[in-house]
Design an enzyme around this catalytic site. Structure first.
Site, PDB file in Angstrom:
ATOM      1  CG  ASP A 108      -0.330  -0.244   2.540  1.00 55.57           C
ATOM      2  OD1 ASP A 108       0.895  -0.447   2.592  1.00 55.57           O
ATOM      3  OD2 ASP A 108      -1.052  -0.229   3.558  1.00 55.57           O
ATOM      4  CG  ASP A 167       6.206   6.096   6.656  1.00 56.66           C
ATOM      5  OD1 ASP A 167       6.704   7.164   6.309  1.00 56.66           O
ATOM      6  OD2 ASP A 167       5.672   5.952   7.774  1.00 56.66           O
ATOM      7  CG  PHE A 196      -1.658   8.468   9.425  1.00 56.13           C
ATOM      8  CD1 PHE A 196      -0.660   7.512   9.510  1.00 56.13           C
ATOM      9  CD2 PHE A 196      -2.979   8.056   9.530  1.00 56.13           C
ATOM     10  CE1 PHE A 196      -0.971   6.173   9.698  1.00 56.13           C
ATOM     11  CE2 PHE A 196      -3.303   6.719   9.723  1.00 56.13           C
ATOM     12  CZ  PHE A 196      -2.282   5.779   9.806  1.00 56.13           C
ATOM     13  NE  ARG A 234      -8.088  -2.542   6.973  1.00 56.17           N
ATOM     14  CZ  ARG A 234      -6.771  -2.437   7.163  1.00 56.17           C
ATOM     15  NH1 ARG A 234      -6.011  -1.931   6.230  1.00 56.17           N
ATOM     16  NH2 ARG A 234      -6.224  -2.837   8.287  1.00 56.17           N
TER      17      ARG A 234
END
Ligand code: 5GP
Length: 186
Positions: A105, A108, A158, A171
């Site tokens: 996904d 980071d 975020f 989600r």
């Protein structure tokens, strides 16, 4: 689902719309189709965050690919990485001699992917590439990590939606948005 839906109220702003996502995912599917011509890659979905991206992406790839799934520990309810990666559900099939594409996904710090890549290489994969929906390059700690395919470079915030969660929620948002800091600072 429309942006007027209740679940959108916890967002600060929308970062990537569902239309932009669909366009990029289609382009990425076409590129992977070209790059792996004559091959039968194994696409590995990293659960749960990549599940929606994965299901859209594999339907844009015109190859006799196979799909497998892996779950690893991630943030839990906090929004900062712990640096510890744990396999919660392993692949069902052997990847010895296979061309593997890890579908993630978001990259980071890079800790998770760097660990995954070396783990799958040790199992004897013929090749390993990484396809990430989002990349927060500004936060990278693992400097030698190569992310082969990226849909969107995003700023350090975020984000949730299109598979990405905060405490398992959000989600199902069709777009990707920045979560209001008030939600996780409560
Ligand atoms: P890394 O190991 O690269 O620091 O972290 C990667 C993982 O952290 C991702 O697979 C994802 O689970 C989580 N993560 C990092 N940034 C975000 C974010 O902005 N939103 C969400 N929902 N998860 C994130």
């Amino acid at each position: 689902m429309e942006q007027s839906a209740k679940i959108y109220r916890d967002l600060d702003r929308i970062l990537v719309t569902k239309e932009e996502i669909a366009k990029k995912v289609k382009e990425l599917g076409q590129q992977i189709t070209r790059d792996y011509e004559g091959k039968q890659p194994v696409l590995v979905c990293i659960l749960k965050g990549a599940a929606i991206f994965f299901s859209d992406l594999i339907r844009e790839i015109d190859l006799p690919l196979t799909a497998d799934f892996m779950a690893i520990s991630s943030y839990g309810s906090a929004t900062k990485t712990s640096g510890v990666v744990r396999v919660l559900k392993d692949l069902d099939h052997d990847i010895l001699g296979k061309d593997v594409i890890i579908v993630e996904d978001i990259v980071d710090t890079g800790v998770t992917l760097s660990y995954l890549r070396s783990m799958l290489l040790h199992r004897g994969a013929a090749s390993i590439k990484v396809a990430a929906l989002l990349d927060k390059t500004a936060r990278r700690q693992v400097t030698d990590l190569l992310v082969d395919y990226v849909c969107f470079d995003i700023p350090d915030a975020f984000v949730v939606g299109y598979g990405l969660d905060y405490a398992q929620v959000y989600r199902n948002l069709p777009d990707i948005g920045v979560l209001s800091p008030g939600i996780y600072e409560k």
